[in-house]
Design an enzyme around this catalytic site. Sequence first.
Site, PDB file in Angstrom:
ATOM      1  N   HIS A  89      91.585  29.763 100.990  1.00 29.21           N
ATOM      2  CA  HIS A  89      91.458  28.319 102.089  1.00 29.21           C
ATOM      3  C   HIS A  89      91.573  28.796 103.577  1.00 29.21           C
ATOM      4  O   HIS A  89      91.466  30.027 103.642  1.00 29.21           O
ATOM      5  CB  HIS A  89      92.678  27.413 101.432  1.00 29.21           C
ATOM      6  CG  HIS A  89      92.524  27.145  99.988  1.00 29.21           C
ATOM      7  ND1 HIS A  89      91.536  26.230  99.500  1.00 29.21           N
ATOM      8  CD2 HIS A  89      93.257  27.404  99.193  1.00 29.21           C
ATOM      9  CE1 HIS A  89      91.812  26.268  98.242  1.00 29.21           C
ATOM     10  NE2 HIS A  89      92.732  26.816  97.856  1.00 29.21           N
ATOM     11  N   GLU A  99      99.278  25.712 100.936  1.00 31.57           N
ATOM     12  CA  GLU A  99      98.796  26.746 100.277  1.00 31.57           C
ATOM     13  C   GLU A  99      98.081  27.812 100.954  1.00 31.57           C
ATOM     14  O   GLU A  99      98.350  29.168 100.694  1.00 31.57           O
ATOM     15  CB  GLU A  99      97.839  26.428  99.113  1.00 31.57           C
ATOM     16  CG  GLU A  99      97.231  27.386  98.221  1.00 31.57           C
ATOM     17  CD  GLU A  99      96.042  27.336  97.255  1.00 31.57           C
ATOM     18  OE1 GLU A  99      95.807  25.848  97.489  1.00 31.57           O
ATOM     19  OE2 GLU A  99      95.448  27.806  96.684  1.00 31.57           O
ATOM     20  N   HIS A 132      95.864  32.475  95.507  1.00 30.42           N
ATOM     21  CA  HIS A 132      95.849  31.190  95.666  1.00 30.42           C
ATOM     22  C   HIS A 132      96.993  30.720  95.044  1.00 30.42           C
ATOM     23  O   HIS A 132      97.851  31.624  94.357  1.00 30.42           O
ATOM     24  CB  HIS A 132      94.749  30.730  94.734  1.00 30.42           C
ATOM     25  CG  HIS A 132      93.555  30.577  95.359  1.00 30.42           C
ATOM     26  ND1 HIS A 132      92.814  29.604  96.060  1.00 30.42           N
ATOM     27  CD2 HIS A 132      92.441  31.543  95.381  1.00 30.42           C
ATOM     28  CE1 HIS A 132      91.651  29.782  96.475  1.00 30.42           C
ATOM     29  NE2 HIS A 132      91.374  31.018  96.172  1.00 30.42           N
ATOM     30  N   GLU A 176      96.351  33.092  90.638  1.00 29.04           N
ATOM     31  CA  GLU A 176      96.907  31.654  90.947  1.00 29.04           C
ATOM     32  C   GLU A 176      98.504  32.053  90.740  1.00 29.04           C
ATOM     33  O   GLU A 176      98.974  31.957  89.581  1.00 29.04           O
ATOM     34  CB  GLU A 176      96.406  30.438  89.924  1.00 29.04           C
ATOM     35  CG  GLU A 176      95.221  29.998  90.269  1.00 29.04           C
ATOM     36  CD  GLU A 176      95.127  28.981  91.393  1.00 29.04           C
ATOM     37  OE1 GLU A 176      96.254  28.851  92.489  1.00 29.04           O
ATOM     38  OE2 GLU A 176      94.183  28.499  91.578  1.00 29.04           O
TER      39      GLU A 176
HETATM   40 ZN    ZN Z   1      93.622  27.508  95.958  1.00 30.58          ZN
END
Ligand code: ZN
Length: 291
Positions: free
Chosen positions: A87, A125, A180, A256
Amino acid sequence: MLTRRGAYAWGILTISVALAACGAQDRIAGQAFGPALPAPPVASTAPATVSTTPASPPPATSSSAPPATTPKPAAPAGRVVVLDPGHNGGNAANPAAINKSVPAGRGKTKACNTTGTATDAGYAEHAFTWDTANRVREILAGRGVRVVLTRPNDSGVGPCVDQRAAIGNRENAAAVVSIHADGSTAEGAHGFHVAYSAPALNAAQGEPSQRLARTVRDRMVAAGLATSTYIGSNGLSPRDDLAGLNLSERPAVLVECGNMRDADEAARLSSPDGRQRYAAAIAEGILAYLG
Ligand code: ZN
């Protein structure tokens, strides 16, 4: 976060949407939402990268006689690792840009990028991935690895997921690691997982990417981090829908780190000490993979 559908950029100025949207690697979207807006400059068309100069090699130890055996190098100097912080901080304000449809591999398309998720307290995030990637970069640079980041700051837009993959390919990276954090609201959902492309579309996505995934997973487990209770198996998740992995021609995984909507993990993800713990484990996994 990986499992939420679609591009969520329309309405992203509302907290609810920002919380719901994670996943530069979200499932196939390929649709633009909201009114047509003038397209702002898109970072993905010319992704800036940040290179870290490798640390100087340690001075040779003084000795009157050469060692009987050649010691293994302490660091994989000269190799390139691409770190991809998921992101970007400017995505939320630029829905037209991040909803643009881009190639996602396997003949599919998806949104250029998404806003990412956040903790219930509002820690984003994109801020987590930026800070954590830089902590990994510091550790790797200190071990003589040249590190390239897929974005130069946490205030820009994009790059698009296909361009993030292209950076790893262009750099001929020894390893590509996307970072992430997830945003699952499922009851009790917590833990990390490491995704890799499957079925593999090229040799790099086969054994090398799988070994990179296992190695990073193992170091995260060794650091006391729990594997995911809700995605994958034993901290590993084979995926066919992640553009950055599908388009990679280099060994590549997506980590993640935890679930931002889980109270305990949100506390860790939000704290500098917690992020250093994730970063150290990821860096050790990369170094172990590089050998
Ligand atoms: Zn993400």
